[in-house]
Motif scaffolding. Structure first.
Motif: not given
Length: 153
Positions: A24-44
């Motif tokens: 709805e805000y138009g200026d947010f783009t998804c860089a990635g989705l992660a299911q756990n902290s390991s995937e999250g760290t990698n995406i970050i």
């Protein structure tokens, strides 16, 4: 200003709902989705998103450890917003430097307030950066290599 974000949450329905609110805000783009902290760290570490949304309902302390671990690899952490079904981890989230803490089910008004506060924060930081750039730009090098402060504005 454009923002990139990552969602760390094993609940696909919750992810879609949050993405819908952010669209709805138009200026947010998804860089990635992660299911756990390991995937999250990698995406970050791979995409350096501006904002990270973390569902703390399960494995909260694993995610707090992930945030501490990120300090080893990057100088400036993304803005982190904790999400949970209850207030159980709110204190720990704030102590770990989280920007905000949202309760599920999502509340559109709370999301709006956080997003506006985020945008206001970045606007203030940009003004400070621009002011600093102007001050530094006033320094000029004379032909003999000495520095002086220019008085022109």
């Amino acid at each position: 200003m454009e923002y990139t974000y990552t969602i760390i949450d094993s609940d696909a329905t919750s992810n879609l709902q949050l993405q819908h609110y952010l669209e709805e805000y138009g200026d947010f783009t998804c860089a990635g989705l992660a299911q756990n902290s390991s995937e999250g760290t990698n995406i970050i570490l791979k995409y350096f998103p501006d904002v990270v949304f973390v569902n703390l309902t399960e494995n909260a302390y694993e995610y707090f450890h992930m945030v501490m671990e990120l300090h080893q690899y990057i100088n400036e952490l993304p803005i982190i917003i904790g999400i949970s079904k209850n207030k159980k981890y709110a204190y720990d989230a704030i102590k770990n430097g989280f920007f905000d803490y949202w309760l599920k089910p999502y509340n559109e008004f709370e999301i709006r307030k956080s997003i506006l506060r985020l945008k206001k924060r970045n606007t203030c930081q940009n003004r400070t950066s621009n002011h600093l750039f102007k001050v530094v730009s006033r320094f000029s090098i004379h032909q003999y290599g000495r520095y002086s402060l220019s008085t022109s504005r």
